[in-house]
Scaffold this motif. Sequence first.
Motif, PDB file in Angstrom:
ATOM      1  N   VAL A   1       0.823  -1.193   0.000  1.00  0.00           N
ATOM      2  CA  VAL A   1       0.000   0.000   0.000  1.00  0.00           C
ATOM      3  C   VAL A   1       0.867   1.256   0.000  1.00  0.00           C
ATOM      4  N   LEU A   2       0.468   2.260  -0.796  1.00  0.00           N
ATOM      5  CA  LEU A   2       1.089   3.581  -0.724  1.00  0.00           C
ATOM      6  C   LEU A   2       0.238   4.473   0.162  1.00  0.00           C
ATOM      7  N   ASP A   3       0.893   5.258   1.001  1.00  0.00           N
ATOM      8  CA  ASP A   3       0.158   6.037   1.998  1.00  0.00           C
ATOM      9  C   ASP A   3      -0.916   6.931   1.389  1.00  0.00           C
ATOM     10  N   GLU A   4      -0.551   7.795   0.449  1.00  0.00           N
ATOM     11  CA  GLU A   4      -1.528   8.730  -0.101  1.00  0.00           C
ATOM     12  C   GLU A   4      -2.659   8.013  -0.830  1.00  0.00           C
ATOM     13  N   ILE A   5      -2.319   6.978  -1.560  1.00  0.00           N
ATOM     14  CA  ILE A   5      -3.337   6.292  -2.358  1.00  0.00           C
ATOM     15  C   ILE A   5      -4.391   5.646  -1.473  1.00  0.00           C
ATOM     16  N   ILE A   6      -3.979   4.968  -0.413  1.00  0.00           N
ATOM     17  CA  ILE A   6      -4.984   4.322   0.436  1.00  0.00           C
ATOM     18  C   ILE A   6      -5.816   5.358   1.193  1.00  0.00           C
ATOM     19  N   LEU A   7      -5.202   6.476   1.555  1.00  0.00           N
ATOM     20  CA  LEU A   7      -5.971   7.529   2.211  1.00  0.00           C
ATOM     21  C   LEU A   7      -7.011   8.123   1.259  1.00  0.00           C
ATOM     22  N   ARG A   8      -6.617   8.334  -0.003  1.00  0.00           N
ATOM     23  CA  ARG A   8      -7.570   8.836  -0.999  1.00  0.00           C
ATOM     24  C   ARG A   8      -8.689   7.824  -1.239  1.00  0.00           C
ATOM     25  N   GLU A   9      -8.346   6.552  -1.294  1.00  0.00           N
ATOM     26  CA  GLU A   9      -9.350   5.514  -1.514  1.00  0.00           C
ATOM     27  C   GLU A   9     -10.392   5.479  -0.402  1.00  0.00           C
ATOM     28  N   HIS A  10     -10.018   6.002   0.749  1.00  0.00           N
ATOM     29  CA  HIS A  10     -10.952   6.014   1.877  1.00  0.00           C
ATOM     30  C   HIS A  10     -11.499   7.410   2.151  1.00  0.00           C
ATOM     31  N   GLY A  11     -11.456   8.255   1.122  1.00  0.00           N
ATOM     32  CA  GLY A  11     -12.179   9.512   1.184  1.00  0.00           C
ATOM     33  C   GLY A  11     -11.404  10.742   1.587  1.00  0.00           C
ATOM     34  N   GLN A  12     -10.112  10.598   1.906  1.00  0.00           N
ATOM     35  CA  GLN A  12      -9.354  11.785   2.296  1.00  0.00           C
ATOM     36  C   GLN A  12      -9.011  12.605   1.056  1.00  0.00           C
ATOM     37  N   THR A  13      -9.218  13.897   1.132  1.00  0.00           N
ATOM     38  CA  THR A  13      -8.948  14.783  -0.007  1.00  0.00           C
ATOM     39  C   THR A  13      -7.976  15.903   0.328  1.00  0.00           C
ATOM     40  N   GLU A  14      -7.665  16.095   1.585  1.00  0.00           N
ATOM     41  CA  GLU A  14      -6.797  17.188   2.012  1.00  0.00           C
ATOM     42  C   GLU A  14      -5.449  16.629   2.489  1.00  0.00           C
ATOM     43  N   PHE A  15      -4.365  17.111   1.881  1.00  0.00           N
ATOM     44  CA  PHE A  15      -3.036  16.596   2.209  1.00  0.00           C
ATOM     45  C   PHE A  15      -2.034  17.701   2.556  1.00  0.00           C
TER      46      PHE A  15
END
Length: 296
Positions: free
Chosen positions: A241-255
């Motif tokens: 898993v890549l950190d940003e990708i899995i966070l985006r897949e679970h709805g996170q949009t702000e980085f």
Amino acid sequence: MTATLKDKVLFVSGASRGIGLAIALRAGKDGGRVAVAAKTATPHPKLPGTIFTAAEEIERAGGKALPLVCDIRDEESVKSAIQKTVEKFGGIDIVVNNASAISLTDTQNTTLKKYNLMHEINARGTWLVTKYALPYLIESGRQNRNPHILNISPPLTITEQWFSGHVAYSIAKYNMSLCILGWAGEFREHGIAANVTAIDTAALKIVDKFVASKSRTPQIVADAARLILTKDSTRFSGNFVLDEIILREHGQTEFDQYLVTPGNRDLALDYFIEDEVFNKLKLLWKEDAKKKNPKL
């Protein structure tokens, strides 16, 4: 699964600073119980943090912590640290294999001492910690406590570019990922998940200050790790898993909150990330920037 690490027992190697500490702190905020396993008991002249300062931070965050001097190259040190964790907290639910050594040198300029160090920590140490934690992870599975193993290592992409120039380091890190590939199958019957999370933008000041200024903080890895470690261990295993990708897949949009340099979106890519993935991320970053500033 409930998306919390409350009351879970985590054994985190290399937890006195950096990514290991960030993961431990995130667990602490949930009310988790963390064994802080690292070698640093006294302050390092160049690096911040000890096992004791890390434990204090975790407890201030709301968790429980056990500082442990542990050299994961040494079998007796590992066995002792695991046993002390069990005596203190009653078991182990999660192992985070974060401790790592790095030398980005080519074959001619890598000393045998450096080669041995990287393999003893990255590959052998990861295996050793998991071996001695395994009976307690199995018991965690019996009790339906959602046991996980998480290695901080690369996706298994076997191409020349990720080995050329730093063979010794690459094969040591890839060994950590190969362990996950095997453990996902070996431990499935016990309900133990084994996964990898990697960093899509360099998260630590490993290379130089220039790269660090174009990086993200370890908090992004910690947030991704928490997401992985709260997934159903009987269903989510063997993933890279890549950190940003899995966070985006679970709805996170702000980085933006993860940026080392606020406002800087000219990010440096970490090692082992394929061009296809990087290009996808660059498009997403452009879309994010346009949403914030339509004139771009």
